[in-house]
Design a protein around this motif. Structure first.
Motif, PDB file in Angstrom:
ATOM      1  N   SER A  52      69.851  18.762  66.806  1.00  0.00           N
ATOM      2  CA  SER A  52      70.024  20.102  67.359  1.00  0.00           C
ATOM      3  C   SER A  52      70.436  20.004  68.822  1.00  0.00           C
ATOM      4  CB  SER A  52      68.721  20.901  67.239  1.00  0.00           C
ATOM      5  OG  SER A  52      68.814  22.130  67.945  1.00  0.00           O
ATOM      6  N   LEU A  54      69.539  22.149  71.018  1.00  0.00           N
ATOM      7  CA  LEU A  54      68.533  22.888  71.754  1.00  0.00           C
ATOM      8  C   LEU A  54      67.399  21.981  72.216  1.00  0.00           C
ATOM      9  CD1 LEU A  54      68.246  26.049  69.463  1.00  0.00           C
ATOM     10  CD2 LEU A  54      69.688  25.737  71.494  1.00  0.00           C
ATOM     11  N   LYS A  55      66.726  22.412  73.256  1.00  0.00           N
ATOM     12  CA  LYS A  55      65.544  21.718  73.739  1.00  0.00           C
ATOM     13  C   LYS A  55      64.295  22.325  73.103  1.00  0.00           C
ATOM     14  CE  LYS A  55      67.535  20.597  78.263  1.00  0.00           C
ATOM     15  NZ  LYS A  55      67.385  20.742  79.749  1.00  0.00           N
ATOM     16  N   TYR A  56      63.318  21.495  72.866  1.00  0.00           N
ATOM     17  CA  TYR A  56      62.072  21.916  72.233  1.00  0.00           C
ATOM     18  C   TYR A  56      60.904  21.548  73.139  1.00  0.00           C
ATOM     19  CZ  TYR A  56      64.578  22.639  67.812  1.00  0.00           C
ATOM     20  OH  TYR A  56      65.432  23.081  66.833  1.00  0.00           O
ATOM     21  N   ASN A  93      61.635  25.469  69.611  1.00  0.00           N
ATOM     22  CA  ASN A  93      62.745  25.811  70.493  1.00  0.00           C
ATOM     23  C   ASN A  93      62.389  27.028  71.336  1.00  0.00           C
ATOM     24  OD1 ASN A  93      62.925  27.931  68.701  1.00  0.00           O
ATOM     25  ND2 ASN A  93      64.862  27.285  67.793  1.00  0.00           N
ATOM     26  N   THR A  94      63.294  27.440  72.196  1.00  0.00           N
ATOM     27  CA  THR A  94      62.975  28.498  73.161  1.00  0.00           C
ATOM     28  C   THR A  94      62.706  29.847  72.489  1.00  0.00           C
ATOM     29  OG1 THR A  94      65.360  28.841  73.443  1.00  0.00           O
ATOM     30  CG2 THR A  94      64.252  27.410  75.037  1.00  0.00           C
TER      31      THR A  94
END
Length: 286
Positions: A52, A54-56, A93-94
């Motif tokens: 992904s 995205l940052k988690y 995730n955010t």
């Protein structure tokens, strides 16, 4: 004349005993083993672009075992350290609609040279080698939900130690830092499926590691409080992992509280056990 001859015979006989070592035996120094078992809990921030973009962010837990002992060949100057750690991180995730799990197992062994300084301070520097492996898992990425990690590295390590007391309680404060300098690590090609690897596409999976494409920094600060034979350990561990290969980027940053128990113990044979009360004890850390 007879007294003189008897004196000379005793002198020669005593000299021969001293030269051959017969009847005398130097007591070897005692090198206790320091074993520490700790648990950790804290926060994690992870990302893996194979799964992904995205940052988690979420939580982190770990179990750690550390063993230290002065080396037999030069116990005053060299110390051995073995460390085994199993960590499990979970994050979202955010927008909190997807989760990522992270399992990491890391085992290292090395030696450090020790310099004893005034006022109870000790400085150490050396090297270690270790293997690490694990996986990131993201169920939302249905085609390839897992991203495997594996590495072998040669690391530089350093430590600063202070031994003292507080209100009569013996204390040992330590700061340890360790970072890989070279090695190898596993990474697939960008977009490559693990099923393709299973079918035989094995080229380009192993990459040379150096701080530019494989950066892993461990910071450990602990305080050992000694209550008789029981040692209580409290501290902080910060771990940073950053890898780049084949257009894929992995990031992991964890901050954890360390708490556990430690002890020093001896393994002695019947031969070494003789005269132990007069032996010199050389601890690895204290």
């Amino acid at each position: 004349m007879k007294k003189t001859n008897k004196f000379l015979k005793r002198l020669v006989f005593g000299s021969l005993l001293a030269l051959t070592g017969v009847g005398t035996q130097a007591q070897e120094p005692i090198r206790p083993v320091l074993s520490a078992y700790t648990v950790e809990i804290g926060s994690s921030h992870i990302a893996d672009t194979y799964l992904s973009p995205l940052k988690y962010s979420g939580g982190a837990t770990a179990l750690n075992y550390e063993r230290m002992q002065a080396m037999e060949f030069s116990p005053e100057k060299w110390v051995m350290r073995l460390n085994a750690r199993a960590a499990f991180n979970w994050a979202k995730n955010t927008v909190r609609n997807a989760s990522m799990l992270d399992l990491d197992i890391d085992i290292r062994w090395g030696m450090m040279h020790r310099w004893r300084m005034p006022q109870g301070f000790i400085l150490m520097a050396g090297a270690s080698t270790g293997v690490a492996g694990g996986t990131f898992y993201n169920a939302r990425n249905s085609n390839n939900p897992a991203s495997a990690k594996a590495s072998w590295t040669v690391n530089a390590s350093g430590s600063a130690v202070w031994n003292g007391s507080f209100h009569g309680i013996p204390l040992c404060a330590r700061y340890l830092v360790e970072m890989p300098l070279t090695g190898i690590f596993f990474s697939p090609e960008y977009g490559e499926l693990y099923y393709e690897i299973y079918l035989g596409n094995h080229s380009g999976l192993v990459h040379g590691a150096w701080p530019g494409n494989f950066f892993r920094l461990e910071n450990l600060a602990t305080v050992d409080m000694r209550f008789g034979g029981t040692i209580v350990r409290l501290g902080y561990r910060g771990n940073v992992l950053s890898t780049k290969a084949c257009g894929l980027v992995t990031r992991r940053v964890t901050h954890t509280l360390v708490i556990g128990l430690a002890s020093e113990w001896l393994t002695l044979s019947a031969r070494k056990n003789r005269g132990i009360e007069n032996a010199r004890i050389i601890s690895a850390l204290y």
